[in-house]
Design a protein around this motif. Structure first.
Motif, short mmCIF file in Angstrom:
data_model
loop_
_atom_site.label_atom_id
_atom_site.label_comp_id
_atom_site.label_asym_id
_atom_site.label_seq_id
_atom_site.Cartn_x
_atom_site.Cartn_y
_atom_site.Cartn_z
N ILE A 123 -14.82 -27.73 -64.74
CA ILE A 123 -13.91 -26.58 -64.61
C ILE A 123 -14.52 -25.66 -63.55
O ILE A 123 -15.73 -25.43 -63.57
N PRO A 124 -13.71 -25.16 -62.61
CA PRO A 124 -14.28 -24.27 -61.58
C PRO A 124 -14.97 -23.08 -62.23
O PRO A 124 -14.44 -22.48 -63.16
N ARG A 125 -16.16 -22.75 -61.73
CA ARG A 125 -16.92 -21.69 -62.41
C ARG A 125 -16.21 -20.35 -62.32
O ARG A 125 -16.31 -19.53 -63.24
N ALA A 126 -15.48 -20.10 -61.24
CA ALA A 126 -14.76 -18.82 -61.12
C ALA A 126 -13.78 -18.64 -62.28
O ALA A 126 -13.58 -17.54 -62.78
N GLU A 127 -13.17 -19.74 -62.68
CA GLU A 127 -12.23 -19.68 -63.81
C GLU A 127 -12.97 -19.26 -65.09
O GLU A 127 -12.47 -18.46 -65.88
N LEU A 128 -14.17 -19.83 -65.28
CA LEU A 128 -14.91 -19.52 -66.50
C LEU A 128 -15.49 -18.11 -66.47
O LEU A 128 -15.62 -17.46 -67.51
N GLU A 129 -15.84 -17.63 -65.28
CA GLU A 129 -16.32 -16.25 -65.18
C GLU A 129 -15.23 -15.28 -65.65
O GLU A 129 -15.48 -14.37 -66.44
#
Lengths: 244, 244
Positions: A173-179
């Motif tokens: 999962i793209p880390r920006a999404e998780l941030e």
């Protein structure tokens, strides 16, 4: 007692260099797989000289961990200016930078294991958790948190840990999404608690007070409001009967 | 090689008795504080006889942990019948029963430490987490979870752990409230993920599909809807100006 050996580096400078070299190695692979020989080679000194500065791998590991812990704690620092959601999102960005930089070491540490599960290591993990907890409360502008807020923030800190660990395992999962998701999660967990507790409702109101609609928290509310009808349309709210 | 000693209990029966006695002691105090002597006394046998069945405290601890892990895993089992929210709430009730029964041992285990931070212990913790994860997915009726659901459920499992640990530290919030809160948290974390992902929106719709309004999930939606205006009234949504 030192036998007259002269080197370019002073004792403290050499110690700091070794800690830096060790931290790089412990970050890139599980600390159990890193040998003192490797650290010596990477630092360009002999194995006995490493032992001159650190009595064993565990003490060097703990020194590296101390440096990493201090570095991670600083990632949670953020000026108390501007909307809360944007601030938290910047903090999450720096948190994932750290996790990204120290991936294998971070995983090994949080999962425990022979070299990493010492009580010293556990105490340092707890210090970082406490620092993160205090930073979040400070961003919320709350000095003496009600017991429910305390629980929500502390459990969110552990959610942030597990989310980062799960992300590291495959990075699917793209880390920006998780941030962004973690910022939203904090708000959502507070909102759940607020549904049954007036004190928490006041906290949530305070969180949203200066939040622009196009900020991270505003966008969540907007998106949830937009998606809710689609979801709710599939939910059979109570009608007179249950016929087909 | 056994020297002809005859006892009422067979070997396996004695082992199981020792495991039970040890589990009680390891549950009531931090395992580091429990001695083999104490276990022997509680079991009514001699210290050397304990060593006859288990080579050392660590192996007895791991056997006790194995039993506790199996017991905890069964708490997540629940017939796939009736509304999801009520099912999850029953599971959370049994989970807190377990945490309540094994408080100090559970805390010590999850916080790590000399006697408890072994790789065997960590592997068992991971097995229980995996069992909990699979049970939740099974309740959601999902065999092959999308990556975002997988992350949400796994991170919720860690949230349930940290919530239970925080509860044990002072028990300042009624456990029934936290059992309900964790059910709500799962729905809320799914909803956050659903706000940006269609697959997750379908999962949330599925979760709510057979949910009565007076069930745990229905009540959350109702309460949030009720509390939202109060909260939102304090939120300065965008107006033409920002004058005082």
């Amino acid at each position: 007692m030192t036998t007259g050996v002269r080197r370019r580096m002073g004792v403290e400078e050499r110690r700091q260099q070794l800690i830096g070299v060790a931290l790089d190695l412990f970050s890139a692979r599980s600390p159990d797989e890193v040998s003192i020989d490797e650290i010596a080679t990477a630092a360009g000194i002999s194995r006995p000289l490493v032992y001159h500065y650190f009595p064993g791998k565990q003490s060097l590991y703990e020194a590296a961990l101390r440096r990493a812990a201090e570095e991670l704690a600083t990632r949670f620092e953020e000026p108390r200016e501007g909307p809360l959601g944007a601030r938290l999102l910047r903090v999450m960005g720096r948190y994932f930078d750290f996790v990204d930089d120290h991936g294998p070491g971070f995983s090994a540490l949080m999962r425990g294991g022979p070299a990493v599960g010492s009580s010293t290591a556990n105490a340092m993990i707890d210090e970082v958790r406490q620092a993160a907890y205090e930073q979040i409360l400070s961003h919320l502008g709350i000095d003496e948190p009600p017991v429910r807020l305390s629980l929500v923030v502390r459990s969110w800190v552990s959610l942030a840990e597990s989310t980062a660990l799960l992300w590291l395992d495959g990075r699917r999962i793209p880390r920006a999404e998780l941030e962004l998701q973690l910022v939203h999660d904090l708000a959502a967990l507070c909102a759940v608690s607020a549904a049954y507790d007036d004190e928490m409702a006041a906290v949530v109101a305070g969180m949203l007070e200066h939040e622009p609609l196009n900020g991270p928290l505003g966008r969540l509310v907007t998106r949830l409001t937009a998606v809710a009808p689609t979801v709710m349309a599939r939910v059979p709210l109570p009608r007179s009967g249950s016929g087909s």
